[in-house]
Write a protein that holds these residues in place. Structure first.
Motif, PDB file in Angstrom:
ATOM      1  N   LYS A 100       0.860  -1.185   0.000  1.00 42.35           N
ATOM      2  CA  LYS A 100       0.000   0.000   0.000  1.00 42.35           C
ATOM      3  C   LYS A 100       0.892   1.229   0.000  1.00 42.35           C
ATOM      4  O   LYS A 100       1.679   1.435   0.926  1.00 42.35           O
ATOM      5  CB  LYS A 100      -0.951   0.023   1.193  1.00 42.35           C
ATOM      6  CG  LYS A 100      -1.905   1.220   1.128  1.00 42.35           C
ATOM      7  CD  LYS A 100      -3.001   1.173   2.164  1.00 42.35           C
ATOM      8  CE  LYS A 100      -3.882   2.423   2.017  1.00 42.35           C
ATOM      9  NZ  LYS A 100      -4.940   2.487   3.040  1.00 42.35           N
ATOM     10  N   SER A 136      -3.038   0.440  -3.904  1.00 43.48           N
ATOM     11  CA  SER A 136      -2.671  -0.877  -3.404  1.00 43.48           C
ATOM     12  C   SER A 136      -2.357  -1.788  -4.572  1.00 43.48           C
ATOM     13  O   SER A 136      -3.146  -1.888  -5.516  1.00 43.48           O
ATOM     14  CB  SER A 136      -3.813  -1.475  -2.577  1.00 43.48           C
ATOM     15  OG  SER A 136      -3.976  -0.736  -1.388  1.00 43.48           O
ATOM     16  N   ARG A 159       0.069  -5.582  -5.831  1.00 47.56           N
ATOM     17  CA  ARG A 159       0.767  -6.775  -5.352  1.00 47.56           C
ATOM     18  C   ARG A 159       2.212  -6.681  -5.829  1.00 47.56           C
ATOM     19  O   ARG A 159       2.519  -5.986  -6.793  1.00 47.56           O
ATOM     20  CB  ARG A 159       0.093  -8.024  -5.896  1.00 47.56           C
ATOM     21  CG  ARG A 159      -1.381  -8.071  -5.498  1.00 47.56           C
ATOM     22  CD  ARG A 159      -2.069  -9.268  -6.095  1.00 47.56           C
ATOM     23  NE  ARG A 159      -1.592 -10.488  -5.466  1.00 47.56           N
ATOM     24  CZ  ARG A 159      -1.637 -11.686  -6.037  1.00 47.56           C
ATOM     25  NH1 ARG A 159      -2.106 -11.809  -7.265  1.00 47.56           N
ATOM     26  NH2 ARG A 159      -1.214 -12.740  -5.399  1.00 47.56           N
ATOM     27  N   ILE A 161       1.768  -5.710   3.347  1.00 50.98           N
ATOM     28  CA  ILE A 161       0.666  -6.437   3.988  1.00 50.98           C
ATOM     29  C   ILE A 161       0.702  -7.893   3.543  1.00 50.98           C
ATOM     30  O   ILE A 161       0.848  -8.186   2.352  1.00 50.98           O
ATOM     31  CB  ILE A 161      -0.694  -5.794   3.625  1.00 50.98           C
ATOM     32  CG1 ILE A 161      -0.755  -4.356   4.166  1.00 50.98           C
ATOM     33  CG2 ILE A 161      -1.856  -6.623   4.169  1.00 50.98           C
ATOM     34  CD1 ILE A 161      -1.918  -3.536   3.635  1.00 50.98           C
ATOM     35  N   GLU A 221      -0.823 -11.124   2.408  1.00 47.64           N
ATOM     36  CA  GLU A 221      -2.103 -11.326   1.730  1.00 47.64           C
ATOM     37  C   GLU A 221      -2.943 -12.420   2.372  1.00 47.64           C
ATOM     38  O   GLU A 221      -4.157 -12.448   2.203  1.00 47.64           O
ATOM     39  CB  GLU A 221      -1.859 -11.642   0.255  1.00 47.64           C
ATOM     40  CG  GLU A 221      -1.326 -10.449  -0.493  1.00 47.64           C
ATOM     41  CD  GLU A 221      -1.426 -10.635  -1.988  1.00 47.64           C
ATOM     42  OE1 GLU A 221      -0.780 -11.578  -2.500  1.00 47.64           O
ATOM     43  OE2 GLU A 221      -2.136  -9.860  -2.644  1.00 47.64           O
ATOM     44  N   ASN A 262      -3.652 -10.689   6.242  1.00 47.22           N
ATOM     45  CA  ASN A 262      -4.019  -9.261   6.198  1.00 47.22           C
ATOM     46  C   ASN A 262      -3.265  -8.412   7.223  1.00 47.22           C
ATOM     47  O   ASN A 262      -3.595  -7.242   7.420  1.00 47.22           O
ATOM     48  CB  ASN A 262      -5.529  -9.057   6.412  1.00 47.22           C
ATOM     49  CG  ASN A 262      -6.329  -9.502   5.220  1.00 47.22           C
ATOM     50  OD1 ASN A 262      -5.843  -9.450   4.090  1.00 47.22           O
ATOM     51  ND2 ASN A 262      -7.540  -9.964   5.460  1.00 47.22           N
ATOM     52  N   THR A 301      -0.287  -6.121   8.823  1.00 49.30           N
ATOM     53  CA  THR A 301       0.755  -5.215   8.350  1.00 49.30           C
ATOM     54  C   THR A 301       2.087  -5.801   8.794  1.00 49.30           C
ATOM     55  O   THR A 301       2.305  -5.985   9.989  1.00 49.30           O
ATOM     56  CB  THR A 301       0.562  -3.807   8.956  1.00 49.30           C
ATOM     57  OG1 THR A 301      -0.754  -3.360   8.643  1.00 49.30           O
ATOM     58  CG2 THR A 301       1.589  -2.825   8.408  1.00 49.30           C
ATOM     59  N   GLU A 360     -12.018   1.923   1.331  1.00 48.09           N
ATOM     60  CA  GLU A 360     -11.474   0.565   1.468  1.00 48.09           C
ATOM     61  C   GLU A 360     -12.431  -0.456   2.055  1.00 48.09           C
ATOM     62  O   GLU A 360     -12.214  -1.647   1.895  1.00 48.09           O
ATOM     63  CB  GLU A 360     -10.204   0.604   2.338  1.00 48.09           C
ATOM     64  CG  GLU A 360      -9.035   1.295   1.649  1.00 48.09           C
ATOM     65  CD  GLU A 360      -7.696   0.633   1.918  1.00 48.09           C
ATOM     66  OE1 GLU A 360      -7.508   0.096   3.016  1.00 48.09           O
ATOM     67  OE2 GLU A 360      -6.842   0.664   1.004  1.00 48.09           O
ATOM     68  N   LEU A 361     -13.451  -0.023   2.764  1.00 48.31           N
ATOM     69  CA  LEU A 361     -14.319  -0.993   3.428  1.00 48.31           C
ATOM     70  C   LEU A 361     -15.753  -0.845   2.937  1.00 48.31           C
ATOM     71  O   LEU A 361     -16.237   0.264   2.735  1.00 48.31           O
ATOM     72  CB  LEU A 361     -14.246  -0.825   4.945  1.00 48.31           C
ATOM     73  CG  LEU A 361     -12.921  -1.347   5.520  1.00 48.31           C
ATOM     74  CD1 LEU A 361     -12.353  -0.427   6.563  1.00 48.31           C
ATOM     75  CD2 LEU A 361     -13.114  -2.749   6.091  1.00 48.31           C
ATOM     76  N   ASN A 380      -4.404   0.180   7.295  1.00 53.83           N
ATOM     77  CA  ASN A 380      -4.670  -1.141   6.730  1.00 53.83           C
ATOM     78  C   ASN A 380      -6.094  -1.549   7.065  1.00 53.83           C
ATOM     79  O   ASN A 380      -6.407  -1.867   8.207  1.00 53.83           O
ATOM     80  CB  ASN A 380      -3.654  -2.133   7.315  1.00 53.83           C
ATOM     81  CG  ASN A 380      -3.880  -3.555   6.839  1.00 53.83           C
ATOM     82  OD1 ASN A 380      -4.846  -3.846   6.135  1.00 53.83           O
ATOM     83  ND2 ASN A 380      -2.985  -4.449   7.226  1.00 53.83           N
ATOM     84  N   ARG A 412      -7.748  -4.096   5.588  1.00 53.85           N
ATOM     85  CA  ARG A 412      -8.056  -5.431   5.051  1.00 53.85           C
ATOM     86  C   ARG A 412      -8.582  -6.357   6.143  1.00 53.85           C
ATOM     87  O   ARG A 412      -8.001  -6.463   7.211  1.00 53.85           O
ATOM     88  CB  ARG A 412      -6.797  -6.052   4.460  1.00 53.85           C
ATOM     89  CG  ARG A 412      -6.359  -5.353   3.202  1.00 53.85           C
ATOM     90  CD  ARG A 412      -5.172  -6.096   2.640  1.00 53.85           C
ATOM     91  NE  ARG A 412      -4.671  -5.377   1.488  1.00 53.85           N
ATOM     92  CZ  ARG A 412      -4.356  -5.953   0.334  1.00 53.85           C
ATOM     93  NH1 ARG A 412      -4.473  -7.263   0.197  1.00 53.85           N
ATOM     94  NH2 ARG A 412      -3.909  -5.244  -0.666  1.00 53.85           N
ATOM     95  N   HIS A 462     -10.951 -10.278   6.806  1.00 54.90           N
ATOM     96  CA  HIS A 462     -11.634 -11.459   6.299  1.00 54.90           C
ATOM     97  C   HIS A 462     -13.116 -11.373   6.648  1.00 54.90           C
ATOM     98  O   HIS A 462     -13.515 -10.565   7.495  1.00 54.90           O
ATOM     99  CB  HIS A 462     -11.034 -12.728   6.922  1.00 54.90           C
ATOM    100  CG  HIS A 462      -9.648 -13.027   6.445  1.00 54.90           C
ATOM    101  ND1 HIS A 462      -8.574 -13.088   7.295  1.00 54.90           N
ATOM    102  CD2 HIS A 462      -9.172 -13.271   5.196  1.00 54.90           C
ATOM    103  CE1 HIS A 462      -7.480 -13.365   6.599  1.00 54.90           C
ATOM    104  NE2 HIS A 462      -7.822 -13.478   5.326  1.00 54.90           N
TER     105      HIS A 462
END
Lengths: 425, 302
Positions: A344, A349, A351, A408, A410, A413, A415, B28-29, B172, B174, B176
């Motif tokens: 990021k 963002s 990969r 991050i 993957e 998730n 940091t 992002e969310l 961040n 991210r 699940h």
């Protein structure tokens, strides 16, 4: 804090400070002292500390900074804590971080936003490995101002020679680190000497007290007002009758100054247009600079989305998929060449794959281990990454916003790393 | 308010930082919600959300965990503000949860702890992935250690020993499926900053934040105004005092402070010289233990 009116508060600025040190250096006592003497400590907090200070002749100010249950139980600081105090001149946000090597990642976190770092040195012990590491991390994160507080001067009978020896050793070390501004102050946090006011115990010292320095250090020139960088964070389209054609690009100015009428370029498309208007929190503004959060409207209807960057055509960042960076690794699972990872960078963002680990740096000796096969928790090393999409970057030394990124994992998730871009070798 | 040397004031800096955080969440969310109680901190947070997306509407709903023990003043304010902004209000009701039997009233009458399961049920029901909360780091020592983007597992729990490192302003978001992020845009604001911002921006607040004459009783050194939730107990003397509320929690547990402040500027003048913390001066529920807030947060509290 003295009573003050709202007008006055609206003119004050904020200084962000990071402190690194362990309990042994007297760091908590120093912070407690700053909070207490600047009257940021309230009576109910002080009474709780007084009750807990069993034994001893004075109230244990270090207890003011205790945080979580586990920290109190173990008598250690684990994580970054943020503290707030103010004087009539300035407001201070202090990131209080632990000093031991196993908390390097917390120190990096605290230093990441700091304008000024305070490194504590015990006058009896002089400059230790740990002091070098703290100064190095501050310089790695490009904290513009460094203060070395030579603490416990009372325990060396306020010896001028001791102070001078530490000052000289630190000054020559800091010169190697490109620290632009270094101030060395002899203090006793326990007794308050040279913390808020100048002490009569050090007639040979003609510099400022610590708080005086914090209040007056000049930070305005630390910002980059030259390189125009505006990472697009969010596209605002009201889709209402009143604002039928409104399309604004919201974001935080990373650096430089933007004005309506400016010719600008949008990356990655490379198309150019002009700024039609800039909307701030209170309506249109004549100019926008870091760290203002604004919404830019463009004259032409271009396809612009989150992760794009607006700049001047004559002053654009590097557009690249190859990143060379110093990486501070923050995970138990080591970083290894060949690994895939998420990056990021500003609002973009992507990969990436780790192409190469050039070396691992010993944060105590600054020795470069070129034979390293990975970076473990709290390690720092120079890494080359290849990203799936181009990023719009500058060197961290020139631009702290477009020169930084986080890594991050993957799968989890989490940091796991912080990166500071260096010139490509 | 800008000066020629390209400097922002402390309030402008805090405002810019908060707007950045709020926009980042929406970018992002997928399903954010803002926790809005009608208290001063959530009022400022909602105002910052409005500014973050103007001239568009705030692109997420607001939610109030209603303990059924609110000051009527504050509920009225809540409903009016939500209507003005055209945002959707979701009310998660503690009394309804008690009636359904999903939570049980605590013996001491405090609904502070049982808000948490009601909040978590509402989050699950609506599928919210990000919750904006108005907590500030200067409020409590557990909060001083919390991130701006505070990761929560599928049970809404905070794990203080396993927080994500938070560097620069690179948040961040991210997660699940089932996990969520609590976001605290006011992390770096102090109580005084909130009041100064209310003054500078001329933001409306419920009238109970300003001093009024009220009938009060004294309990454990704190002054409680007599209302539908607080009736004088045997042996308690009711007296007339001029008081204001410094925080707004449940009406049965929030104390008032002696004050002559009838304007926001008066409040600022009083706060500038006060020697007690906000929660210490007014919250009966925070006096339980040194780690009361830390324990509640671990269970999924705001």
């Amino acid at each position: 804090m003295a009573a003050e009116n709202t007008e006055h508060a609206a003119r004050k600025d904020i200084l962000r400070i990071a402190t690194a040190g362990s309990v042994d250096d007297g760091k908590s006592t120093l912070i407690g002292r700053l909070l207490y003497d600047s009257k940021a400590v309230f009576e109910d907090q002080y009474e709780a500390v007084e009750r807990a200070s069993v034994g001893g002749d004075y109230v244990n100010l270090a207890l003011l900074t205790d945080g979580l249950r586990a920290e109190r139980e173990q008598g250690i600081t684990i994580d970054v804590a943020y503290r707030y105090f103010a004087t009539p001149r300035r407001t201070f946000i202090m990131a209080d971080t632990p000093g031991h090597v196993q908390y390097t990642r917390n120190m990096v976190t605290g230093a990441s936003t700091a304008d000024l770092a305070i490194v504590l040195v015990d006058a009896r012990k002089g400059m230790l490995e740990q002091s070098r590491r703290h100064a190095f991390l501050a310089s790695l994160l490009r904290v513009p101002h460094l203060v070395v507080a030579v603490n416990k001067m009372d325990l060396v009978d306020w010896s001028e020679a001791t102070y001078e020896a530490i000052r000289d050793e630190f000054t020559s070390f800091a010169a190697k680190l490109n620290v632009p501004d270094l101030t060395v102050i002899p203090i006793s946090a326990l007794h308050g000497d040279n913390v808020v006011t100048r002490s009569t115990n050090s007639p040979w010292y003609d510099g400022p007290s610590l708080l005086h320095h914090l209040e007056h250090v000049h930070v305005a020139s630390d910002r980059n007002l030259v390189d125009t960088r505006f990472p697009v964070q969010y596209v605002i389209r009201p889709q209402s009758d009143d604002y039928h054609d409104y399309r604004g690009y919201a974001g935080t100015v990373a650096s430089g100054v933007f004005r309506p009428g400016d010719e600008v370029q949008v990356l990655p498309s490379g198309l150019t247009t002009t700024i039609a208007a800039i909307d701030g929190p209170r309506g249109p503004v004549d100019e926008a600079f870091a760290p203002m959060s604004v919404t830019i409207r463009l004259t032409d209807d271009l396809d612009v989305s989150r992760g794009d960057l607006i700049c001047r055509p004559a002053n654009a960042p590097h557009v690249t998929q190859d990143l060379d960076a110093m990486v501070s690794w923050m995970s138990d699972e080591p970083l290894r060449p060949g690994q895939r990872i998420a990056v990021k960078h500003t609002t973009r963002s992507v990969r990436a794959v780790v192409k190469e680990l050039q070396y691992r740096l010993d944060v105590n000796t600054l020795h470069r281990h070129t034979d390293a096969d990975g970076l473990g928790l709290n390690d720092i090393g120079r890494v080359r990454l290849r990203t799936t999409q181009p990023l719009f970057v500058d060197d961290y030394a020139r631009n702290r916003v477009t020169g930084r990124f986080i890594l991050i994992d993957e799968a989890t998730n989490a940091t796991v790393g912080a990166g500071m871009l260096t010139p490509t070798s | 308010m800008t000066t020629p040397d390209y400097r922002l004031s402390q309030l402008e800096t805090l405002e810019a930082e908060s707007i950045h955080m709020i926009r980042e969440v929406v970018a992002e969310l997928e399903r954010p919600v803002l926790l809005f109680s009608g208290g001063k901190d959530s009022i400022v947070m909602l105002e910052l959300a409005r500014k973050a997306f103007a001239p568009a509407r705030i692109p997420f709903p607001v939610m109030h965990v209603d303990t059924g023990l609110n000051f009527p003043d504050v509920l009225e304010f809540r409903d009016r503000r939500v209507a003005e902004l055209g945002v959707h209000l979701i009310v998660a009701s503690v009394p309804e949860a008690i009636a359904r039997g999903t939570v049980r009233e605590e013996p001491n009458g405090s609904r502070n702890r049982i808000q948490t399961p009601v909040l978590l049920d509402a989050v699950e029901k609506h599928g919210f992935t990000a919750l904006f909360g108005g907590a500030r780091r200067d409020e409590d020592k557990a909060r001083a250690k919390e991130r701006v983007f505070s990761f929560r597992d599928e049970f809404g729990q905070w794990d203080p020993k396993n927080q994500r490192p938070e560097l620069w302003d690179l948040y961040n978001g991210r997660i699940h499926l089932g996990e969520s992020i609590r976001v605290f845009p006011l992390s770096n604001w102090t109580e005084l900053d909130i009041w100064q911002y209310i003054a500078v921006e001329n933001i409306a607040i419920p009238p109970l934040y300003l001093a009024q004459e009220r009938d009060v009783v004294e309990r454990q050194g704190m002054l409680y105004a007599v209302n539908e939730f607080i009736t004088p107990r045997e042996g308690e003397q009711v007296r007339r005092e001029t008081v204001r509320y410094r925080t707004v929690g449940d009406a049965n547990l929030t104390a008032a402070v002696l004050s002559t402040a009838t304007t926001v500027d008066d409040v600022i003048a009083e706060i500038s010289v006060t020697r007690m913390t906000e929660r210490g001066a007014t919250r009966g529920d925070d006096k339980v233990s040194d780690a009361a807030m830390e324990d509640r947060k671990k269970e999924g509290y705001f």
